[in-house]
Design a protein around this motif. Structure first.
Motif, PDB file in Angstrom:
ATOM      1  N   ALA A 194       0.824  -1.211   0.000  1.00  0.00           N
ATOM      2  CA  ALA A 194       0.000   0.000   0.000  1.00  0.00           C
ATOM      3  C   ALA A 194       0.857   1.259   0.000  1.00  0.00           C
ATOM      4  N   ASP A 195       2.092   1.151   0.489  1.00  0.00           N
ATOM      5  CA  ASP A 195       2.993   2.301   0.544  1.00  0.00           C
ATOM      6  C   ASP A 195       3.941   2.376  -0.652  1.00  0.00           C
ATOM      7  N   GLY A 196       3.777   1.474  -1.607  1.00  0.00           N
ATOM      8  CA  GLY A 196       4.642   1.479  -2.781  1.00  0.00           C
ATOM      9  C   GLY A 196       5.532   0.258  -2.847  1.00  0.00           C
ATOM     10  N   LEU A 197       6.594   0.355  -3.632  1.00  0.00           N
ATOM     11  CA  LEU A 197       7.508  -0.770  -3.827  1.00  0.00           C
ATOM     12  C   LEU A 197       8.320  -1.041  -2.568  1.00  0.00           C
ATOM     13  N   LEU A 198       8.375  -2.302  -2.175  1.00  0.00           N
ATOM     14  CA  LEU A 198       9.193  -2.751  -1.051  1.00  0.00           C
ATOM     15  C   LEU A 198      10.309  -3.631  -1.600  1.00  0.00           C
ATOM     16  N   LEU A 199      11.539  -3.335  -1.226  1.00  0.00           N
ATOM     17  CA  LEU A 199      12.682  -4.191  -1.525  1.00  0.00           C
ATOM     18  C   LEU A 199      13.264  -4.674  -0.203  1.00  0.00           C
ATOM     19  N   ALA A 200      13.676  -5.936  -0.135  1.00  0.00           N
ATOM     20  CA  ALA A 200      14.229  -6.463   1.119  1.00  0.00           C
ATOM     21  C   ALA A 200      15.247  -7.554   0.801  1.00  0.00           C
ATOM     22  N   ARG A 201      16.161  -7.751   1.764  1.00  0.00           N
ATOM     23  CA  ARG A 201      17.261  -8.690   1.554  1.00  0.00           C
ATOM     24  C   ARG A 201      17.607  -9.381   2.866  1.00  0.00           C
ATOM     25  N   ASP A 202      18.101 -10.605   2.761  1.00  0.00           N
ATOM     26  CA  ASP A 202      18.373 -11.388   3.960  1.00  0.00           C
ATOM     27  C   ASP A 202      19.520 -10.804   4.784  1.00  0.00           C
ATOM     28  N   ARG A 203      19.650 -11.317   5.970  1.00  0.00           N
ATOM     29  CA  ARG A 203      20.527 -10.759   7.006  1.00  0.00           C
ATOM     30  C   ARG A 203      21.996 -10.701   6.617  1.00  0.00           C
ATOM     31  N   ILE A 204      22.500 -11.712   5.924  1.00  0.00           N
ATOM     32  CA  ILE A 204      23.918 -11.783   5.580  1.00  0.00           C
ATOM     33  C   ILE A 204      24.168 -11.362   4.138  1.00  0.00           C
ATOM     34  N   GLY A 205      23.134 -11.384   3.308  1.00  0.00           N
ATOM     35  CA  GLY A 205      23.312 -11.015   1.913  1.00  0.00           C
ATOM     36  C   GLY A 205      23.694 -12.173   1.028  1.00  0.00           C
ATOM     37  N   VAL A 206      23.175 -13.350   1.331  1.00  0.00           N
ATOM     38  CA  VAL A 206      23.433 -14.509   0.471  1.00  0.00           C
ATOM     39  C   VAL A 206      22.830 -14.272  -0.919  1.00  0.00           C
ATOM     40  N   LYS A 207      21.644 -13.681  -0.956  1.00  0.00           N
ATOM     41  CA  LYS A 207      20.984 -13.386  -2.224  1.00  0.00           C
ATOM     42  C   LYS A 207      21.224 -11.920  -2.599  1.00  0.00           C
ATOM     43  N   PRO A 208      21.582 -11.648  -3.855  1.00  0.00           N
ATOM     44  CA  PRO A 208      21.906 -10.276  -4.269  1.00  0.00           C
ATOM     45  C   PRO A 208      20.668  -9.475  -4.655  1.00  0.00           C
ATOM     46  N   LEU A 209      20.751  -8.152  -4.488  1.00  0.00           N
ATOM     47  CA  LEU A 209      19.699  -7.260  -4.960  1.00  0.00           C
ATOM     48  C   LEU A 209      20.275  -5.855  -5.107  1.00  0.00           C
ATOM     49  N   TYR A 210      20.044  -5.260  -6.285  1.00  0.00           N
ATOM     50  CA  TYR A 210      20.559  -3.928  -6.608  1.00  0.00           C
ATOM     51  C   TYR A 210      19.402  -3.052  -7.078  1.00  0.00           C
ATOM     52  N   TYR A 211      19.580  -1.748  -6.950  1.00  0.00           N
ATOM     53  CA  TYR A 211      18.543  -0.823  -7.397  1.00  0.00           C
ATOM     54  C   TYR A 211      19.192   0.495  -7.818  1.00  0.00           C
TER      55      TYR A 211
ATOM     56  N   LEU B 244      30.947 -10.365   3.803  1.00  0.00           N
ATOM     57  CA  LEU B 244      30.780 -11.482   2.884  1.00  0.00           C
ATOM     58  C   LEU B 244      29.869 -11.164   1.700  1.00  0.00           C
ATOM     59  N   HIS B 245      28.877 -10.288   1.903  1.00  0.00           N
ATOM     60  CA  HIS B 245      27.802 -10.125   0.926  1.00  0.00           C
ATOM     61  C   HIS B 245      28.299  -9.722  -0.458  1.00  0.00           C
TER      62      HIS B 245
ATOM     63  N   MET C 156      30.538  -2.452  -5.095  1.00  0.00           N
ATOM     64  CA  MET C 156      31.523  -3.515  -5.328  1.00  0.00           C
ATOM     65  C   MET C 156      32.371  -3.744  -4.083  1.00  0.00           C
ATOM     66  N   GLY C 157      32.529  -4.981  -3.686  1.00  0.00           N
ATOM     67  CA  GLY C 157      33.336  -5.316  -2.519  1.00  0.00           C
ATOM     68  C   GLY C 157      34.825  -5.303  -2.824  1.00  0.00           C
ATOM     69  N   ARG C 158      35.619  -5.063  -1.805  1.00  0.00           N
ATOM     70  CA  ARG C 158      37.078  -5.110  -1.913  1.00  0.00           C
ATOM     71  C   ARG C 158      37.581  -6.045  -0.813  1.00  0.00           C
ATOM     72  N   THR C 159      38.396  -7.005  -1.188  1.00  0.00           N
ATOM     73  CA  THR C 159      38.900  -7.986  -0.235  1.00  0.00           C
ATOM     74  C   THR C 159      39.788  -7.314   0.801  1.00  0.00           C
ATOM     75  N   LYS C 160      39.491  -7.576   2.059  1.00  0.00           N
ATOM     76  CA  LYS C 160      40.282  -6.995   3.144  1.00  0.00           C
ATOM     77  C   LYS C 160      41.697  -7.568   3.129  1.00  0.00           C
TER      78      LYS C 160
END
Length: 466
Positions: free
Chosen positions: A93-110, A323-324, A457-461
């Motif tokens: 009802a408030d528009g588009l909702l985007l959500a992602r899991d706690r650790i970021g196993v599944k990717p999502l970009y916008y 990790l994500h 984009m991630g950078r390896t520590k």
């Protein structure tokens, strides 16, 4: 569902065609099924393979698209309780909702586009609509322009002074439950390098799967080939090996970087054999188990041994939250490039919470010299692994596969000092760490062009700088 894309703003035929183009960019993630939701103000599409099919409530089928094994209900309370990884886009009802899991196993970009906002599972899918890319933060929900926490990192309550056996048994039980949640078919596989993490997951998964395959790749004579074969014989799997050469890896590089969407040197290096292994695995199974996450949960990295004990817990939390867009991006992109679903039991919420509560002294055991990393994990699986694997020292992904010097040497031989010095400083302020990374960056530019914002984009520590 394994791939999603959409635009919120206008719903003209042009936008629907654009969303179809976006989704087609990630067709590798799933082709068995496809659906479109076209409602006032939003167009969403999804595609998925059979392994991720499940009964879906009709109202949710017409309201949401997602990536993940289980159906995520679009409410903060339900998403916080979700046991399997997800990336979700839903009409509310408030528009588009985007959500992602706690650790970021599944990717999502916008990102913003000409008519509103676009979203997708991969960066390449967003580029037809926008070049302003943002990664949805892990454990967060984006709704009506506001970022909302789904998961609040709990204050970690370290387990009381239980004996080692009780702690190990508690870990074993949660790992077995996590694996059971992933089993959807009677024929599955596992990446099996013969290291502790992959071997532990494969050994615990073996009784749940009637026909169990295992997969490993490396250069001729690599440790992973030797130990992986030994572990496969021990478990009685249908084992598959791939011996690779420098030529094989160089030939695969353009595809690896296209799917990985990164030029980080250590991430690309570790992805090449992972990508080739996943390609081989996709000829036999639709899903595999991965041992990713074990090093981060149980202090598996060599440098952690040099830290004071009171700093180790904080360090583990930090590397888990990195990790994500590094190791988990490798697992996701290398598997999904071939339509393969990878399950990661170590990062199951119940396993994660329990592991974070285990005292550091049980993870890095200093009563012996040298100290033993991942000690409590070894105790939890000591009855299902041969001693040669149970006590095998940690090898980095590319080291065990025998890749450690091949890519670096090739870059040193083929990129001039002058070119590297002239072009290593990027327009966003980043500095390429090595000629190897510069080589990967050039391939990245060929695929995606220059992007002003690379914050996603991630950078390896701790990557070495030359």
């Amino acid at each position: 569902m394994a791939r999603i894309a959409g635009i919120a703003g206008m719903t003209t035929p042009e936008e629907e065609s654009l969303v179809s183009t976006m989704l087609d960019k990630s067709a590798h993630r799933g082709t068995h099924h496809r659906k479109t939701i076209n409602s006032p103000g939003i167009i969403m599409q999804a595609g998925w393979n059979e392994v991720e099919s499940q009964p879906i409530p009709r109202s949710l089928m017409d309201q949401a698209v997602w990536d993940g094994l289980s159906v995520p209900i679009p409410s903060s309370a339900s998403l916080a309780a979700q046991k399997t990884p997800f990336a979700l886009a839903a009409m509310t009802a408030d528009g588009l909702l985007l959500a992602r899991d706690r650790i970021g196993v599944k990717p999502l970009y916008y990102g913003p586009c000409s008519v509103g906002m676009a979203f997708a599972s991969e960066v390449k899918s967003l580029l037809p609509a926008t070049r302003q890319i943002h990664e949805l933060p892990t454990g967060k929900m984006l709704l009506a322009g506001r970022t909302i926490n789904i998961h609040y990192e709990p204050s970690i309550q370290i387990l009381p002074h239980e004996d080692v056996a009780n702690t190990a048994n508690g870990l074993r039980l949660r790992l077995e439950q996590a694996i059971a949640r992933c089993v959807q078919q009677d024929e599955m596989g596992s990446w099996l390098s013969g290291g502790l993490d992959s071997s532990a997951i494969a050994a615990l998964a073996r009784p749940f799967v009637r026909r169990f395959h295992s997969f490993v790749s490396g250069v001729d004579g690599a440790e992973d080939l030797i130990y992986g074969r030994q572990m496969a014989e021990y478990l009685g799997t249908e084992h598959h090996e791939l011996k690779v050469t420098q030529t094989d890896m160089l030939d695969a590089l353009p595809d690896v970087i296209y799917h990985l969407e990164s030029f980080d040197a250590l991430l690309v290096r570790s992805s090449v054999t992972n990508y080739l292994t996943a390609k081989m695995a996709s000829n036999y199974v639709e899903s595999v188990f991965s041992g990713e996450g074990g090093d981060e949960l149980f202090a598996g990295y060599e440098y952690i041994k040099s830290l004071p004990e009171d700093q180790i817990q904080g360090e583990l939390l930090e590397i888990i939250h990195r990790l994500h867009n590094t190791a988990l991006q490798r697992v996701d992109r290398c598997s999904q490039a071939h339509g393969l679903t990878a399950f990661i039991p170590f990062l199951d919420p119940d396993v994660l919470d329990y592991a974070l509560a285990i005292p550091v002294r049980y993870k890095l055991f200093r009563d012996t010299q040298p100290p033993v990393e991942k000690w409590i994990l070894r105790k939890a699986v000591e009855d299902v692994l041969p001693a040669s694997v149970l006590w095998r020292p940690k090898s980095k992904f590319w080291q065990g596969a025998g890749v450690v010097d091949l890519m670096e040497q090739y870059a040193e031989q083929n990129i001039s000092d002058a070119d590297f010095k002239r072009e290593r400083n990027l327009s966003n302020g980043w500095k390429l760490n090595s000629k190897e990374e510069f080589m990967y960056f050039r391939i990245f530019l060929d695929h995606f062009g220059e992007l002003e914002n690379l914050d996603w984009m991630g950078r390896t520590k701790g990557a070495p700088v030359t």
